[in-house]
Write an enzyme that holds these catalytic residues in place. Sequence first.
Site, PDB file in Angstrom:
ATOM      1  N   ASN A  74       0.870  -1.174   0.000  1.00 28.87           N
ATOM      2  CA  ASN A  74       0.000   0.000   0.000  1.00 28.87           C
ATOM      3  C   ASN A  74       0.908   1.226   0.000  1.00 28.87           C
ATOM      4  O   ASN A  74       1.475   1.578   1.022  1.00 28.87           O
ATOM      5  CB  ASN A  74      -0.883  -0.033   1.256  1.00 28.87           C
ATOM      6  CG  ASN A  74      -1.675   1.255   1.446  1.00 28.87           C
ATOM      7  OD1 ASN A  74      -1.772   2.078   0.538  1.00 28.87           O
ATOM      8  ND2 ASN A  74      -2.251   1.415   2.629  1.00 28.87           N
ATOM      9  N   GLU A 123      -6.652   4.882   7.906  1.00 33.61           N
ATOM     10  CA  GLU A 123      -6.402   6.292   7.563  1.00 33.61           C
ATOM     11  C   GLU A 123      -7.634   6.899   6.906  1.00 33.61           C
ATOM     12  O   GLU A 123      -7.952   8.070   7.133  1.00 33.61           O
ATOM     13  CB  GLU A 123      -5.158   6.399   6.658  1.00 33.61           C
ATOM     14  CG  GLU A 123      -3.891   6.185   7.477  1.00 33.61           C
ATOM     15  CD  GLU A 123      -2.697   5.671   6.699  1.00 33.61           C
ATOM     16  OE1 GLU A 123      -2.704   5.694   5.455  1.00 33.61           O
ATOM     17  OE2 GLU A 123      -1.740   5.217   7.358  1.00 33.61           O
ATOM     18  N   GLU A 134      -5.138  -4.762  10.797  1.00 38.26           N
ATOM     19  CA  GLU A 134      -4.121  -3.724  10.955  1.00 38.26           C
ATOM     20  C   GLU A 134      -4.390  -2.944  12.233  1.00 38.26           C
ATOM     21  O   GLU A 134      -5.215  -2.017  12.236  1.00 38.26           O
ATOM     22  CB  GLU A 134      -4.178  -2.751   9.769  1.00 38.26           C
ATOM     23  CG  GLU A 134      -3.908  -3.396   8.431  1.00 38.26           C
ATOM     24  CD  GLU A 134      -3.311  -2.398   7.455  1.00 38.26           C
ATOM     25  OE1 GLU A 134      -2.236  -2.657   6.938  1.00 38.26           O
ATOM     26  OE2 GLU A 134      -3.932  -1.329   7.248  1.00 38.26           O
ATOM     27  N   SER A 186       3.638  -1.808  10.256  1.00 33.91           N
ATOM     28  CA  SER A 186       5.098  -1.813  10.447  1.00 33.91           C
ATOM     29  C   SER A 186       5.746  -3.162  10.140  1.00 33.91           C
ATOM     30  O   SER A 186       6.700  -3.565  10.816  1.00 33.91           O
ATOM     31  CB  SER A 186       5.454  -1.338  11.858  1.00 33.91           C
ATOM     32  OG  SER A 186       4.998  -0.011  12.055  1.00 33.91           O
TER      33      SER A 186
HETATM   34  P1  PGA Z   1       2.931   0.488   7.553  1.00 31.62           P
HETATM   35  O1  PGA Z   1       1.456   0.652   6.942  1.00 31.62           O
HETATM   36  O2  PGA Z   1       3.475  -0.811   7.018  1.00 31.62           O
HETATM   37  O3  PGA Z   1       3.694   1.691   7.065  1.00 31.62           O
HETATM   38  O4  PGA Z   1       2.774   0.453   9.029  1.00 31.62           O
HETATM   39  C1  PGA Z   1       0.596  -0.440   6.783  1.00 31.62           C
HETATM   40  C2  PGA Z   1      -0.711   0.019   6.190  1.00 31.62           C
HETATM   41  O5  PGA Z   1      -1.158   1.116   6.529  1.00 31.62           O
HETATM   42  O6  PGA Z   1      -1.342  -0.683   5.377  1.00 31.62           O
END
Ligand code: PGA
Length: 273
Positions: free
Chosen positions: A38, A120, A190, A235
């Site tokens: 993503n 988000e 997530e 992460s």
């Molecule tokens: P990140 O994001 O790997 O930067 O924590 C994951 C995501 O938002 O799908």
Amino acid sequence: MPAGSIISRPLFRRETNAPLRAKETEVNTMRRPLVAGNWKMNGDLQLVMQVEECLAEAELGHLDVVICPPFPYLSSFTSDDIAIGGQNLSQYESGAHTGEVSGKMLKAVGCDYVIIGHSERRADNFETNALVADKVERALADELTPLLCVGEPLEIREAGELFEFIAAQLDAVIEHIGIQDMAKLVIAYEPVWAIGTGKTATGEQAQEVHKFIREHLAKRDAGIAENMQILYGGSVKASNAAELFAQPDVDGGLIGGASLSPQDFLGICQAAK
Ligand code: PGA
């Protein structure tokens, strides 16, 4: 015309008639791993080419690889080994909705997948469980596989309300589209506190919630639950992917920051068995 212009690349990458995976309802414990990148509002045409080149040299036939770049770069992907997905779609089929992109448009430029309900968007764009459910329905009508994101903020986990919270996010969709159509989704767990923070859930924490999600689905249909690809996101890096992907109910990952480095993303793909 700037160097590396999109015009020098094919406008439409390929026919996208990859059938929507109508998974069997019998129990089949051979779930295929899936790793999705993503990019969020990052990346450029150069990164499209770098990722394609980097992954082309690797043996990745054992998993599904998906990249979800910003909309303007979708049709610049040409590799048949990488599926592409949108990061969002409108809940409407078409019409006077300035700034929105429809499922049909995503399909027309080669998408097989679309991320829905990312935390988000839930936070920045006030996407509710009901809206997320409408978008899942729209994606299925346009033959896109929804990557449905669920996950709790830290205060919910600390208040001991983790499982009720995740169940409510899932139930809004299940009750809207029906359990049978859940077979056409991929779910991404997530935890909001792990996204972009460098704080990854431990393998044990991820497994606990993935198992809960599978058991929650199994109350309605054991076969659909068993076949569901459930990804972990938050992460994930090349250095922690193997531990996360080794968990019995973790079938791959949804990767943000680390998907912007072709080498790191490749390392994560290689960790998926
Ligand atoms: P990140 O994001 O790997 O930067 O924590 C994951 C995501 O938002 O799908």
